[in-house]
Write an enzyme that holds these catalytic residues in place. Structure first.
Site, short mmCIF file in Angstrom:
data_model
loop_
_atom_site.label_atom_id
_atom_site.label_comp_id
_atom_site.label_asym_id
_atom_site.label_seq_id
_atom_site.Cartn_x
_atom_site.Cartn_y
_atom_site.Cartn_z
N HIS A 14 0.82 -1.21 0.00
CA HIS A 14 0.00 0.00 0.00
C HIS A 14 0.86 1.26 0.00
O HIS A 14 2.05 1.24 0.34
CB HIS A 14 -0.93 0.01 1.21
CG HIS A 14 -0.18 0.09 2.52
ND1 HIS A 14 0.36 1.26 3.01
CD2 HIS A 14 0.14 -0.87 3.42
CE1 HIS A 14 0.97 1.03 4.16
NE2 HIS A 14 0.85 -0.26 4.44
N GLU A 87 -2.52 -7.04 7.44
CA GLU A 87 -1.26 -6.96 8.18
C GLU A 87 -1.35 -7.80 9.45
O GLU A 87 -2.46 -8.17 9.89
CB GLU A 87 -0.98 -5.49 8.53
CG GLU A 87 0.33 -5.21 9.24
CD GLU A 87 1.52 -5.78 8.49
OE1 GLU A 87 1.82 -6.98 8.69
OE2 GLU A 87 2.15 -5.04 7.73
#
Length: 228
Positions: A14, A87
Site C-alpha cells: 500500500h 497486516e
C-alpha cells in the site's frame, strides 16, 4: 502445474500513511493513505496499466483498499477483498512507536526484535501464525488462477512473508530486503510453492519512493524487528 500454467503474482505494498511518517505501528488499525500515499497509488496503477491482469485482490484495511481502488480505476477490474491479506495483528503494540513500546515494555520489545516465532504480545498474532496465514492466503488465491496474472495489494509484513517463502528464508532471520510503499514485487506460484521473479520495483515512482522498513518506519533501514 507446469511453468506455463504458473500463476504470476504482482504483490503491491500500500501507499504511504501518516503513521508511516510518524514511525507508528499500524498493524490492523485502519489508517488511510496520506497525500503522498494517494499519489503513489496512482503511480503504481499507471505502472500496471499494460499488464494482462485477470483479477485484483486486496486486504480490506483502508490503506490497502485505497491503493487497490486506484489500480481498479485504471485497469477496469473490481477489487476483491480478502481478510487473509491483512497486516499482522500487533496487539498492544498497535498505535505506538517502537520507542514508546520500549519505554513501557522493554522486555517485550527485546523478544520482538529477536523475532521469536511464537512470541505473542497481548492480543497479537505470533510471527509463526501470521506467516502461515499470509502464505496460505496467497497460495489459495493464486491457485484459483493458473496461467494468469494476479495483483495482490497488501502490507509490508505480508510481503516480508512472501519474500521469505520464495527465497527459503526462515521467519526468525533478520530482514535485509526493502519493503517500499507502492513497490511492485513479482513472484510465480507453481502449484506448490512461490518463486522469486523480481523484488522492490519502484521505478514508477521516479525516485520519489520512500523506502520503508515497516508500516512503522520510513528511514530506508530494515531492522530485524520492523514489521508492517
Amino acid at each position: 502445474m507446469g511453468h506455463g500454467s504458473s500463476t504470476r503474482i504482482l504483490a503491491i505494498r500500500h501507499g504511504e500513511t501518516a503513521w508511516n511518517v510518524d514511525t507508528r505501528i499500524q498493524g490492523q488499525f485502519d489508517i488511510p493513505l496520506n497525500d503522498t500515499g494517494f499519489w503513489q497509488a496512482e503511480r503504481v496503477a499507471e505502472a500496471l496499466a499494460d499488464e494482462d491482469i485477470a483479477v485484483l485482490y486486496a486486504s480490506d484495511l483502508v490503506r490497502a483498499a485505497e491503493t487497490a481502488n486506484a489500480i481498479s480505476r485504471r485497469i477496469g477490474l473490481p477489487v476483491l477483498h480478502d481478510v487473509g491479506l491483512r497486516e499482522r495483528n500487533f496487539g498492544l503494540f498497535q498505535g505506538r512507536t517502537v520507542a514508546e513500546v520500549e519505554a513501557i515494555h522493554p522486555e517485550l520489545v527485546q523478544r520482538w526484535k529477536a523475532r521469536e516465532p511464537d512470541f505473542e504480545p497481548e492480543g497479537a498474532e505470533s510471527l509463526r501464525t501470521f506467516y502461515a496465514r499470509s502464505i496460505d492466503t496467497v497460495h489459495r488465491l493464486a491457485a484459483a488462477h493458473p496461467g494468469q496474472t494476479v495483483v495482490m495489494v497488501a502490507h509490508g509484513g505480508v510481503l516480508d512473508c512472501l519474500y521469505r517463502a520464495a527465497c527459503g528464508m526462515p521467519i526468525e532471520a533478520p530482514r535485509t530486503w526493502q519493503l517500499g510503499n507502492a513497490s511492485i514485487n513479482r513472484l510465480l506460484f507453481t502449484g506448490t510453492r512461490l518463486t522469486m521473479v523480481g523484488w522492490g520495483d519502484t521505478q514508477h515512482l521516479d525516485g520519489a519512493a520512500l523506502e520503508e522498513s515497516s508500516d512503522g518506519g520510513r528511514d530506508g533501514s530494515t531492522p530485524a524487528h520492523s514489521l508492517s
